[in-house]
Write a protein that holds these residues in place. Sequence first.
Motif, mmCIF file in Angstrom:
data_model
loop_
_atom_site.group_PDB
_atom_site.id
_atom_site.type_symbol
_atom_site.label_atom_id
_atom_site.label_comp_id
_atom_site.label_asym_id
_atom_site.label_seq_id
_atom_site.Cartn_x
_atom_site.Cartn_y
_atom_site.Cartn_z
ATOM 1 N N LEU A 8 0.837 -1.198 0.000
ATOM 2 C CA LEU A 8 0.000 0.000 0.000
ATOM 3 C C LEU A 8 0.877 1.254 0.000
ATOM 4 C CD1 LEU A 8 -2.964 1.047 0.184
ATOM 5 C CD2 LEU A 8 -2.661 1.053 2.669
ATOM 6 N N GLN A 58 -6.082 3.886 4.461
ATOM 7 C CA GLN A 58 -7.403 3.454 4.059
ATOM 8 C C GLN A 58 -8.415 4.433 4.631
ATOM 9 O OE1 GLN A 58 -7.609 -0.690 5.268
ATOM 10 N NE2 GLN A 58 -7.085 -1.265 3.179
ATOM 11 N N GLU A 59 -9.501 4.570 3.946
ATOM 12 C CA GLU A 59 -10.527 5.513 4.368
ATOM 13 C C GLU A 59 -11.008 5.179 5.781
ATOM 14 O OE1 GLU A 59 -13.772 7.838 1.821
ATOM 15 O OE2 GLU A 59 -13.916 5.670 1.751
ATOM 16 N N SER A 103 -7.495 5.763 0.330
ATOM 17 C CA SER A 103 -8.022 4.742 -0.574
ATOM 18 C C SER A 103 -8.838 3.705 0.181
ATOM 19 C CB SER A 103 -6.874 4.048 -1.296
ATOM 20 O OG SER A 103 -6.157 3.233 -0.396
ATOM 21 N N ASN A 104 -9.563 2.937 -0.574
ATOM 22 C CA ASN A 104 -10.080 1.655 -0.096
ATOM 23 C C ASN A 104 -9.477 0.653 -1.070
ATOM 24 O OD1 ASN A 104 -11.754 2.097 -2.340
ATOM 25 N ND2 ASN A 104 -13.486 2.700 -1.096
ATOM 26 N N SER A 105 -10.201 0.133 -2.019
ATOM 27 C CA SER A 105 -9.560 -0.713 -3.026
ATOM 28 C C SER A 105 -9.071 0.116 -4.212
ATOM 29 C CB SER A 105 -10.530 -1.792 -3.506
ATOM 30 O OG SER A 105 -11.671 -1.182 -4.083
#
Length: 122
Positions: A8, A58-59, A103-105
């Motif tokens: 990530l 991640q969000e 981000s998420n995916s």
Amino acid sequence: MFDFRRLLGKTGEQVAARFLKKNGCKIIEKNFRNTFGEIDIIASDRDVIVFVEVKTRQEGGISPKEAVTLGKQKTIAKVAESWLKSKNRYGSKARFDVIGIVSNSKIKRIEWVKNAFNTRSF
């Protein structure tokens, strides 16, 4: 073993470098390391050397800027000073930016905080 956080982070750094280029910056160096620590991206924005810390989150977590603690700021400043000396650019204009990738995916948004901190606050 697969390290999702490392992947990530590397993906975020690639996205940040493309984003900086698209916004007129020139990438000088990525992942500069020395005995003091590491700077994710060193770029130039016209006549200013920009030391960039990239935070990919991640969000739903803390904001990327909040993730750059005072301790991390001090480390980045030491590494930056060392880099400037080693490149004979010690008198150059410089600033410290944070680029947050949320981000998420997929990439949801990119936050560019120019002058996120300065060394006078230490």
